[in-house]
Design an enzyme around this catalytic site. Structure first.
Site, PDB file in Angstrom:
ATOM      1  N   HIS A 224       6.521  26.840 -24.660  1.00 40.93           N
ATOM      2  CA  HIS A 224       5.176  27.328 -24.347  1.00 40.93           C
ATOM      3  C   HIS A 224       5.158  28.838 -24.076  1.00 40.93           C
ATOM      4  CE1 HIS A 224       1.324  27.206 -21.830  1.00 40.93           C
ATOM      5  NE2 HIS A 224       0.985  26.651 -22.970  1.00 40.93           N
ATOM      6  N   LYS A 226       5.229  32.980 -24.581  1.00 38.13           N
ATOM      7  CA  LYS A 226       4.658  33.987 -25.474  1.00 38.13           C
ATOM      8  C   LYS A 226       5.372  35.298 -25.186  1.00 38.13           C
ATOM      9  CE  LYS A 226       1.184  30.917 -24.618  1.00 38.13           C
ATOM     10  NZ  LYS A 226       1.232  29.906 -23.563  1.00 38.13           N
ATOM     11  N   ASP A 407      -1.928  38.232  -1.048  1.00 35.37           N
ATOM     12  CA  ASP A 407      -1.947  39.286  -0.020  1.00 35.37           C
ATOM     13  C   ASP A 407      -2.000  40.703  -0.581  1.00 35.37           C
ATOM     14  OD1 ASP A 407      -1.865  37.246   1.806  1.00 35.37           O
ATOM     15  OD2 ASP A 407       0.247  37.512   2.324  1.00 35.37           O
TER      16      ASP A 407
END
Length: 482
Positions: A224, A226, A407
């Site tokens: 999966h 790229k 954060d």
């Protein structure tokens, strides 16, 4: 023979359950996730023949059998030397620790898991949507001098894909080394284009080829990722595949996605990661030279660490990194994901964070590209809403970005969805960026996307139709298999 013919179905059923029971024993001995194990066991026992087929296609645990090996690449002297050079001295690590406070726990986690090193000298550019990515990528490819490496889940020879592949053919004819690794299920390239690619001298290999690829959209285990590496100096990673779906100028449905372009030390890690996949798909002893790891002249100082996971890793590295980032948050967590089908650990971490007065906001698509994934996602939302998590549904089109900001100092951009498949099955890669500027830019992306969202509220969400809730519950049962 007459007895066999007269009792063929009884014999087949008996054979089915003999095989199914042996599979059940195997599942129990593997000590896999109880929910996932129960799903497979129910399927095997309640659905004769179909259960066996589903288990054969989706239930094999290759992480344990180690058919994916990275030793040939990682043991090469060139790669070992590169990894040694990427080691940071303690003074530099202390500076990063001071900046990140508790977020620095991620650094040793990924190093201890997969020897993923933190690199400092990086220039990172956030990319919004495919139109911007392809403009930058095409420019970099045109200026390439030595080699171009691509590893993609989806490459199609539609308008944008053909433009890219034709450009790569030109560069190959000019003398550049071009290597392309495509996932056999996700990608679709015509025989004509494949011949053109081969005649141009490009090396292209498919990852785990399958029969009848159009009918095996969820076949385990898929690449999966790229990834693009150009001349060993420029790298790309993120959520954007090679397809017209990702180009809003060519697409009828608005597609929102995020990618990054990296120059600097991290490109060397991306290169090593590419070669581990290439060594597998090429079925050969890949020889790696120093030419693929040139010195860079990057003067920017963006701390970055790659998190890669898949059946070739002993741990669910990316899931663990996300879990640690959530549990160490002190102020806010902003998550964007196209598929939210998490495991219990992530759900609990988000609930606890929200109930600890940490602002948790999640953006998901209102309308998914997969109806079953949409229903499965929706089955988890009440748990979050009850804990005070703010859930937003993107309405402008389909949001495919996979990002998180914590954060204002830590962010991650990559290929990983918040689901079982990305956490445990597929080959994935995320960039973990420890930088306030990048986190601020990604936060702005998030806030801009919120303008195109509708917020869910607990009371109205609880009042949705019982039929809808039932479909969601059934889809959730299938979540470990999605």
């Amino acid at each position: 023979m007459d007895y066999v013919r007269n009792h063929i179905w009884q014999i087949l059923i008996l054979l089915n359950y003999i095989i199914a029971l042996s599979a059940v024993v195997t599942i129990l001995l593997k000590k896999v996730n109880p929910t996932k194990a129960l799903s497979y066991i129910i399927g095997l026992l309640a659905l004769p023949f179909i259960g066996l087929i589903v288990y054969y296609l989706f239930g094999q645990e290759y992480r344990k059998t180690k058919i994916f090996s990275r030793k040939n690449v990682l043991n090469q002297s060139v790669v070992k030397k590169i990894q040694e050079k990427l080691e940071l001295d303690h003074k530099t690590i202390d500076k990063v620790d001071d900046l990140l406070d508790q977020k620095s726990k991620l650094i040793p986690l990924l190093y201890n898991n997969e020897k993923s090193k933190l690199t400092i000298n990086n220039d990172v550019k956030l990319i919004k949507n495919g139109d911007e990515k392809f403009k930058l990528l095409f420019k970099d490819i045109k200026e390439a001098k030595h080699h171009i490496h691509l590893e993609y889940f989806v490459i199609k020879d539609d308008k944008i894909g053909s433009e890219l592949l034709n450009l790569l053919c030109e560069k190959s004819i000019d003398g550049l080394e071009i290597r392309i690794s495509i996932d056999d299920v996700g990608s679709s390239i015509s025989s004509k284009m494949k011949r053109q690619i081969k005649e141009a001298g490009i090396e292209m290999n498919s990852f785990m080829p399958v029969l009848f690829g159009k009918f095996t959209g969820q076949m385990n285990y898929r690449d999966h990722r790229k990834i693009v590496v150009i001349d060993g100096k420029i790298g790309y990673v993120g959520g954007i595949n090679i397809s017209d779906n990702y180009v809003n100028a060519n697409n009828t449905r608005y597609w929102r996605d995020t990618h990054i372009r990296v120059v600097g030390e991290t490109v060397k890690q991306l290169q090593i990661l590419f070669f581990t996949t290439w060594d597998f798909v090429s079925k050969g002893q890949t020889e790696i030279s120093n030419a693929y790891f040139p010195e860079h002249n990057c003067v920017e100082n963006v701390p970055l660490q790659l998190a890669a996971s898949g059946p070739d890793t002993d741990w669910s590295n990316i899931m663990e990194a996300i879990f640690v980032a959530i549990t160490n948050a002190e102020d806010h967590i902003y998550i964007t994901t196209p598929y939210f089908i998490p495991n219990g650990e992530i759900v609990t971490a988000l609930q606890v964070a929200s109930r600890s007065n940490i602002t948790v906001k999640i953006i998901i698509p209102k309308k998914s590209d997969s109806w079953i994934a949409e229903y499965a996602t929706n089955s988890y939302l009440q748990l979050l809403l009850e804990a005070g998590v703010e859930v937003y549904q993107y309405t402008k089109g389909f949001i495919h970005a996979k990002t998180m900001v914590v954060d204002g100092v830590f962010s991650t951009i990559g290929t990983t969805n918040m689901d079982y498949r990305s956490f445990n099955i597929n080959f994935e890669v995320n960039a973990l960026v420890y930088n306030k500027k990048i986190s601020s830019e990604l936060t702005q992306f998030f806030n801009d996307d919120l303008k195109d969202c509708c917020q869910l509220h607990l009371e109205s969400w609880q009042n949705r139709a019982k039929r809808t809730k039932l479909i969601e519950a059934l889809a959730r049962l299938m979540a470990p298999l999605l």
